[in-house]
Write a protein that holds these residues in place. Structure first.
Motif, PDB file in Angstrom:
ATOM      1  N   ASN B  22     -16.209 -12.514  15.696  1.00 52.25           N
ATOM      2  CA  ASN B  22     -16.832 -13.162  16.660  1.00 52.25           C
ATOM      3  C   ASN B  22     -18.429 -12.903  17.077  1.00 52.25           C
ATOM      4  OD1 ASN B  22     -16.772 -13.591  19.840  1.00 52.25           O
ATOM      5  ND2 ASN B  22     -15.652 -12.034  20.094  1.00 52.25           N
ATOM      6  N   THR B  23     -18.916 -13.868  16.685  1.00 47.73           N
ATOM      7  CA  THR B  23     -20.171 -13.646  16.678  1.00 47.73           C
ATOM      8  C   THR B  23     -20.964 -15.486  16.961  1.00 47.73           C
ATOM      9  OG1 THR B  23     -22.225 -13.828  15.214  1.00 47.73           O
ATOM     10  CG2 THR B  23     -20.348 -14.396  14.331  1.00 47.73           C
ATOM     11  N   SER B  24     -21.654 -15.356  17.540  1.00 46.16           N
ATOM     12  CA  SER B  24     -22.788 -16.751  17.935  1.00 46.16           C
ATOM     13  C   SER B  24     -23.630 -16.702  16.859  1.00 46.16           C
ATOM     14  CB  SER B  24     -23.702 -16.786  19.317  1.00 46.16           C
ATOM     15  OG  SER B  24     -22.563 -16.870  19.925  1.00 46.16           O
ATOM     16  N   THR B  25     -23.787 -16.294  16.298  1.00 43.51           N
ATOM     17  CA  THR B  25     -25.189 -15.962  14.642  1.00 43.51           C
ATOM     18  C   THR B  25     -24.596 -16.737  13.309  1.00 43.51           C
ATOM     19  OG1 THR B  25     -25.926 -14.409  16.390  1.00 43.51           O
ATOM     20  CG2 THR B  25     -26.980 -14.797  13.992  1.00 43.51           C
ATOM     21  N   ASN B  26     -25.821 -17.490  13.097  1.00 42.38           N
ATOM     22  CA  ASN B  26     -25.370 -17.759  11.919  1.00 42.38           C
ATOM     23  C   ASN B  26     -25.640 -17.144  10.937  1.00 42.38           C
ATOM     24  OD1 ASN B  26     -24.405 -20.374  12.903  1.00 42.38           O
ATOM     25  ND2 ASN B  26     -26.660 -21.623  12.515  1.00 42.38           N
ATOM     26  N   ARG B  27     -24.389 -16.775   9.726  1.00 40.90           N
ATOM     27  CA  ARG B  27     -25.177 -15.283   9.024  1.00 40.90           C
ATOM     28  C   ARG B  27     -24.558 -16.117   7.552  1.00 40.90           C
ATOM     29  NH1 ARG B  27     -26.100 -11.419  11.638  1.00 40.90           N
ATOM     30  NH2 ARG B  27     -24.802 -11.054  13.354  1.00 40.90           N
TER      31      ARG B  27
END
Lengths: 63, 370
Positions: B22-27
């Motif tokens: 659950n993240t809004s950061t591109n990795r």
């Protein structure tokens, strides 16, 4: 432990407080000496008691 | 361009799902450039890959940690504490006597000598070993033993020592009052070898004696030739079943441990050595209290050498020589001793003075050995 030694009580105000152990003369004329407290867990006193019980030594009375 | 290929398994029937957190950061997750299997909670770590700097680790959940703190219950196992004054010059061994702190001579059926050996490297450290040499050929025993005051009831203990000998019956033997347990024997090849033995103290053990000697596995005699020797150092006994590296104490620590059993108060060396402050009770009788640096095991025996005018008291600006002492009241902490005859220069009762040695052979010690 006590080969050739002599034993004598040491008294203070009439009560025996220790045993003087006198070893034979050394070559230079000195003597090794012990003054043994009357404490049963002292190995010297325990050995003296054993040798007295075995009849091997006697302890002279204090002066 | 390198590519990513996802391949199924021909035999399995499960469905593998790759799930995003659950993240809004591109990795970007980079796969290792090698063949193998990614770690998960059931994987084993390859020990050869554990290298470099480790992060801080908490020991809160560690188990089976060996006992910590002082580990060697043998005192003076490297023979560095030497209140008895043993040197490299050989002296005749008397069974049951001490020539160095806490190492009781063991000599049966033989004559022999003891001395300090030359300093030499023993398993990485320089040591000055204790050296026993047989002076006759017979069936006998020669070496040392230590009586351990704390029996460690019901515990598993391991004794060890570095030994050099030309006799193949050099060994360590532990005895708890009922059972003897022997170490491996020295090869007799003349080099330094580690001897060790693990044994269990009975819950009702009455003692703990540990020999390092030329001796049988049951503390009996063995064949010994004149000139046979045993060098001993790094003598240790510790809790558990592993013989670990010898525990080196500071000189002050080791001396303090030894003084529970033997305390040298005035040396045999030349010059005037202080004994204590004296109070004259009469013209031919002075007494004084001596306090020990360490509480001794029990009321100790006073040892001294008697010789004509070996000692003196200086009081009222005059000397009063004498030869003998005696103890009156003794405790593990102090002794009340007095001059036992031989005085009489007229120093009156009530005077105070100082007592000291005045002969090279004079000495005073207290012993509460086991």
């Amino acid at each position: 432990m006590f080969t050739g030694c002599t034993f004598k009580y040491n008294a203070f105000f009439g009560e025996n407080v220790s045993i003087n152990v006198t070893y034979p003369l050394n070559e230079n004329g000195s003597r090794d000496m012990l003054s043994v407290p009357l404490a049963t867990d002292n190995i010297h006193y325990a050995e003296i008691l054993k040798q007295v019980a075995d009849g091997d030594i006697t302890i002279a009375e204090a002066d | 361009m390198a590519k990513v290929k996802i391949t199924g398994h021909a035999s399995g029937s499960g469905v593998l799902t790759i799930t995003a957190p659950n993240t809004s950061t591109n990795r970007t997750v980079t796969l290792p450039d090698s063949t193998g299997t990614l770690l998960d909670t059931t994987s084993g770590l390859d020990a050869t890959k554990l290298s470099g700097n480790l992060p801080a680790l908490s020991g809160a959940s560690l188990t089976n940690i060996p006992p910590q703190g002082r580990k060697n219950i043998i005192i003076n196992g490297d023979f560095r504490t030497n209140q008895y004054g043993l040197t490299a010059s050989t002296v005749a061994v008397t069974n049951g006597a001490f020539n160095i702190d806490r190492a009781k001579n063991y000599l049966v059926g033989l004559s022999g000598t003891v001395a300090l050996g030359d300093a030499e490297a023993v398993n990485g450290t320089y040591e000055t070993p204790l050296k026993y040499t047989a002076g006759s050929t017979a069936s006998g025993r020669i070496g040392l033993y230590q009586t351990v005051e704390d029996y460690h009831l019901g515990e598993t203990l391991t004794a060890s020592a570095w030994v050099k000998s030309d006799n193949a019956n050099a060994r360590i033997v532990a005895y708890d009052g009922s059972t003897t347990t022997s170490s491996n024997t020295h090869t007799g090849g003349g080099g330094w070898e580690l001897l060790k033995v693990t044994f269990s103290q009975r819950t009702n053990a009455s003692q703990l004696y540990i020999w390092t000697a030329i001796i049988s596995a049951t503390v009996g005699s063995v064949s010994v030739a004149s000139g046979d020797y045993i060098f001993i150092t790094k003598f240790q006994c510790e809790r558990g079943s592993v013989a670990t590296e010898f525990e080196r104490l500071t000189n002050a620590e080791q001396l303090s441990l030894c003084q529970r059993y033997y305390y040298l108060h005035a040396t045999k060396e030349g010059g005037a050595h202080p004994i204590g402050s004296a109070a004259f009770q009469s013209t031919n009788f002075a007494d004084f209290n001596l306090h020990f640096p360490t509480t001794m095991r029990t009321k100790p025996t006073l040892q001294y050498v008697s010789g004509t005018d070996y000692y003196t008291v200086y009081a009222n600006d005059q000397l009063d020589h004498f030869s003998d002492f005696a103890t009156r009241n003794t405790s593990p902490n102090a002794a009340q001793i007095y001059t036992n005859g031989g005085m009489g220069t007229g120093i009156a009762a009530g005077h105070a003075g100082v007592c000291y040695t005045r002969n090279v052979n004079a000495f005073m010690a207290f012993t509460a050995e086991l």
